[in-house]
Motif scaffolding. Structure first.
Motif: not given
Length: 494
Positions: A224-231
């Motif tokens: 449900i996280r929003k605006n996650t960044k690439p790993i």
């Protein structure tokens, strides 16, 4: 505590203001019987909170609209009873911010925690200090609210640590319920549990049960996280992970749960799967890990002076522990060890030696092994040493010592025998009749001043006074000579 289904119905009624039961049944895909039951549960909850109940007439629900505004507040207040201390709120703050469904301000945190502005700001300061070790910063923006800035992998590790801590203090389920209330949405925990169980059954997987719960909650919160960044994974790490059989399993999981096939996400969840999968079939590089296991055992052997080289059991069990630990440490998966303080206190010396002995592992993963992980290795080697000690105790010879020259002479003889043969446990007997009544299963050999009928080996002692004289004359430092002197005066019964 209310179940998720009841909470969802409360939130639905609060948000939609719907009164028609047929429309509610259709929207929620519930049976009438289930709806009536949930309404009765809600009414009991409202009575306990001092609020008006919901009335049902002619297929319509009746309640005052202003009352529904108090429902959510009552739900949150019920969940907050356990979170009165700052150290308990820090993990909640981490999840709040990492998984925020809308911009999060100090004012909203005041409402969520029912705290003063100064208390909330004090918690925020504690959190800023806490995340310095993760090389993260906590920023506030009017449009975005509180946000973590830094490497995405470290943000996820911070979130995992918060989940692990809440599980450790038995607040994980309650906390998840709390977030479902304030966010007004389900984390789909039961659905993900069912998926994982079915997934493991279809793929013949075996999970470490104690770690499975954390994995599922980790999936639920990350979903449900929003605006996650690439790993980002290095080229070598990417290749190593793609070579593992668990890569295919992770690809299926990511596609089914997250609805995409992003390679970095597949690699990330593979590292998490490798921490909970049990068995050797999910990894390759058996030669590499066997070699690393042997190197660790040899290094610890050199430091402790204890010979482990002949134990195939130790190598096998350490290998089984090392493989998931290797991936856990290399890819920064936190796993809280509740015994770390106890191990450090009660096995201080062994803990220090094992820490030094794990240097080959640190060289391979390129980072220090945490105290939590060192404690697990200490328990592993300590358990082996304890088992080895017990095994040696269980395999010690038991000798029947028979002396008919009186109790004093018998005590002298037995004491002398124990000094000559410290590896043997002696059973004293002063009566030939009592000795004859003993089962031969109770002893392995016999020392006696007279001939004794037995199927076991019987050794006749000669002049015990002479043995004692020789022992005293040789002194305590000459163990080998004492044993030789004793054996000259002890002969095997024909």
């Amino acid at each position: 505590m209310l179940k998720t289904e009841t909470i969802l119905l409360i939130n639905y009624l609060h948000q939609t203001k719907e009164k028609d039961t047929e429309k509610i049944i259709l929207s929620l895909d519930e049976s009438r019987k289930k709806l009536w039951y949930e309404i009765s549960v809600i009414n009991n909850f409202l009575v306990e909170g001092g609020l008006q109940t919901i009335e049902l007439h002619a297929g319509q629900l009746f309640n005052q609209d202003e009352e529904t505004e108090k429902w959510t507040k009552l739900l949150v207040e019920q969940e907050l009873d356990s979170y009165q201390f700052p150290e308990e709120r820090i993990p909640l703050l981490i999840i709040h911010i990492a998984c925020a469904q809308q911009p999060l301000s100090a004012k909203k945190l005041q409402n969520y925690f029912r705290l003063s502005r100064s208390s909330v700001l004090a918690d925020v300061k504690r959190l800023r200090d806490y995340i310095e070790d993760y090389e993260l910063v906590l920023l506030y923006d009017k449009a975005e609210g509180y946000i973590f800035k830094g490497d995405e992998m470290k943000v996820r590790r911070l979130l995992e640590n918060a989940i692990s801590h809440l599980q450790h203090i038995s607040y994980l389920k309650k906390s998840a319920h709390y977030f479902e209330v304030i966010w007004g949405k389900s984390l789909e925990i039961n659905e993900h549990y069912a998926y994982i169980l079915n997934y493991s059954k279809n793929n013949l997987l075996s999970f470490v049960e104690s770690r499975l719960e954390e994995l599922i909650y980790n999936i639920c919160f990350n979903k449900i996280r929003k605006n996650t960044k690439p790993i980002n994974f290095s080229k070598n790490d990417t290749q190593q992970l793609k070579d593992q059989p668990a890569y295919t399993l992770s690809a299926t999981l990511v596609k089914d749960i997250f609805n995409h096939s992003n390679e970095a996400e597949i690699l990330f969840w593979e590292t998490r799967l490798l921490n909970v999968l049990q068995g050797e079939k999910y990894t390759v590089d058996a030669h590499y890990f066997n070699k690393l296991t042997a190197k660790i055992i040899l290094h610890i052997q050199q430091i402790t002076g204890i010979n482990f080289s002949e134990s195939t059991t130790l190598h096998k069990t350490l290998y089984q522990h090392l493989v998931p630990a290797y991936f856990r440490m290399k890819f920064d998966l936190y796993y809280e060890n509740p015994l770390v303080d106890k191990v450090k206190k009660e096995y201080q010396n062994l803990f220090y030696l094992i820490k030094k002995g794990l240097e080959p592992l640190e060289q391979e993963i390129g980072k220090c092994v945490s105290e939590s992980e060192i404690a697990y290795f200490t328990i592993h080697f300590g358990g082996y040493l304890h088992l080895k000690e017990k095994t040696e105790e269980n395999t010690r010879l038991r000798a029947l010592a028979i002396c008919l020259n009186g109790i004093s002479s018998s005590l002298v003889m037995t004491a002398g025998l124990r000094e000559i043969f410290p590896e043997i446990d002696f059973i004293e007997q002063h009566s030939i009749q009592e000795a004859l009544l003993m089962s031969e299963n109770q002893y392995d050999l016999v020392f006696s001043t007279i001939s004794f009928p037995s199927e076991k080996k019987v050794y006749i002692t000669k002049s015990w006074v002479r043995i004692q004289f020789l022992l005293e004359g040789l002194g305590h430092g000459m163990v080998l000579l004492r044993i030789m002197a004793g054996r000259l005066l002890i002969q095997r019964q024909p």
